[in-house]
Every structure is written in C-alpha cells, then in structure tokens.
Design an enzyme around this catalytic site. Structure first.
Site, PDB file in Angstrom:
ATOM      1  N   ILE A   1     -55.984  33.519 -59.980  1.00  0.00           N
ATOM      2  CA  ILE A   1     -55.310  34.904 -59.666  1.00  0.00           C
ATOM      3  C   ILE A   1     -56.412  35.424 -58.785  1.00  0.00           C
ATOM      4  O   ILE A   1     -57.595  35.339 -58.698  1.00  0.00           O
ATOM      5  CB  ILE A   1     -55.285  35.672 -61.094  1.00  0.00           C
ATOM      6  CG1 ILE A   1     -54.509  37.038 -60.901  1.00  0.00           C
ATOM      7  CG2 ILE A   1     -56.629  35.701 -61.735  1.00  0.00           C
ATOM      8  CD1 ILE A   1     -54.167  37.613 -62.216  1.00  0.00           C
ATOM      9  N   CYS A   2     -55.745  36.526 -58.022  1.00  0.00           N
ATOM     10  CA  CYS A   2     -56.792  37.638 -57.261  1.00  0.00           C
ATOM     11  C   CYS A   2     -55.831  38.727 -57.408  1.00  0.00           C
ATOM     12  O   CYS A   2     -55.385  38.917 -58.368  1.00  0.00           O
ATOM     13  CB  CYS A   2     -56.655  36.852 -55.845  1.00  0.00           C
ATOM     14  SG  CYS A   2     -55.027  37.069 -54.735  1.00  0.00           S
ATOM     15  N   ARG A   3     -56.095  39.824 -56.646  1.00  0.00           N
ATOM     16  CA  ARG A   3     -55.482  41.045 -56.655  1.00  0.00           C
ATOM     17  C   ARG A   3     -54.133  41.227 -56.201  1.00  0.00           C
ATOM     18  O   ARG A   3     -53.414  41.636 -57.133  1.00  0.00           O
ATOM     19  CB  ARG A   3     -56.310  42.026 -55.618  1.00  0.00           C
ATOM     20  CG  ARG A   3     -55.783  43.413 -55.769  1.00  0.00           C
ATOM     21  CD  ARG A   3     -56.387  44.500 -55.182  1.00  0.00           C
ATOM     22  NE  ARG A   3     -56.636  44.117 -53.553  1.00  0.00           N
ATOM     23  CZ  ARG A   3     -55.544  44.770 -52.587  1.00  0.00           C
ATOM     24  NH1 ARG A   3     -54.519  45.379 -53.213  1.00  0.00           N
ATOM     25  NH2 ARG A   3     -55.590  44.471 -51.185  1.00  0.00           N
TER      26      ARG A   3
ATOM     27  N   MET B   1     -53.488  40.450 -60.004  1.00  0.00           N
ATOM     28  CA  MET B   1     -53.914  41.464 -60.890  1.00  0.00           C
ATOM     29  C   MET B   1     -53.078  42.824 -61.173  1.00  0.00           C
ATOM     30  O   MET B   1     -52.847  43.383 -61.920  1.00  0.00           O
ATOM     31  CB  MET B   1     -55.386  41.809 -60.739  1.00  0.00           C
ATOM     32  CG  MET B   1     -56.287  40.776 -61.154  1.00  0.00           C
ATOM     33  SD  MET B   1     -56.488  40.484 -62.837  1.00  0.00           S
ATOM     34  CE  MET B   1     -57.030  41.801 -63.694  1.00  0.00           C
TER      35      MET B   1
ATOM     36  N   GLY C   1     -52.118  38.280 -55.030  1.00  0.00           N
ATOM     37  CA  GLY C   1     -51.671  36.776 -54.861  1.00  0.00           C
ATOM     38  C   GLY C   1     -51.833  36.105 -53.663  1.00  0.00           C
ATOM     39  O   GLY C   1     -51.349  34.867 -53.477  1.00  0.00           O
TER      40      GLY C   1
END
Length: 111
Positions: free
Chosen positions: A62-64, A90, A66
């Site tokens: 996961i990141c902010r 996120m 995708g």
C-alpha cells in the site's frame, strides 16, 4: 483471492493472513498507518529491502494512491513473492472508513 487483496475491504478482512507492506515515505507513515503494517519505503524496496518478509505468506503493498505500491508489488513479484497492489492506497482505505492511526494512537490522516 487476487481481487480480494487488491481492495481495501478485502485486505482488511484478511489482515491476519497476509503481510501488509506500507511503502510510503516516513512523514506519510507518521501521519497514519494501518495496525500491523510493515514500513518499507519504496526506495528501500528498490534497493533490495524486504528480506524480513515471509516467502510463503502473501504480501499486499500500500502507498497513498496505489502508484508507488504498484512498482513495489512488481519488485516483490520479481523476487518470487506472491504480492498484490492495494488499488487506491491509503486514500481508498480512508474513504472506505477502515481504521488507521497515528503513532500516538489518535486517528490517522493520509498525508
């Protein structure tokens, strides 16, 4: 399983069965994180980081939004791990109302 692990709700339902890797930068991680996530920034993954991951257990990254996690997912897959990108990151996790927190236990925010 693939579709489940690419969505926030599917990943949340299987948190006990997967390794959740958060590849965001430190300031983003400090603003809010998912309980049980493993923080390995993308630059560390690109440099070979992730040796602590269990090879036989699925990895969701996961990141902010995708985008970074998509690259990290490809790196993990190239190393032989079963890895999935959490689409929407996120921002999608937060939009779905799923829990995440700041280090002091207060509600997290997406930075």
């Amino acid at each position: 399983m693939i579709e489940e692990l690419t969505t926030p709700k599917g990943t949340f339902a299987r948190l006990g069965e997967i390794q959740l890797v958060d590849c965001r930068e430190q300031y983003e991680w400090d603003a809010g994180r998912i309980d049980g996530a493993i923080h390995i920034p993308l630059n560390a993954i690109m440099a070979g980081g992730g040796a602590e991951l269990e090879p036989g257990k699925p990895v969701v990254v996961i990141c902010r939004t995708g985008n970074r996690s998509e690259l990290a997912t490809m790196m993990f897959q190239a190393r032989g791990l079963e890895a999935y990108n959490l689409e929407g990151g996120m921002e999608a996790w937060s939009r779905d109302g799923l829990p995440f927190f700041a280090p002091d236990g207060s509600p997290g925010r997406v930075a």
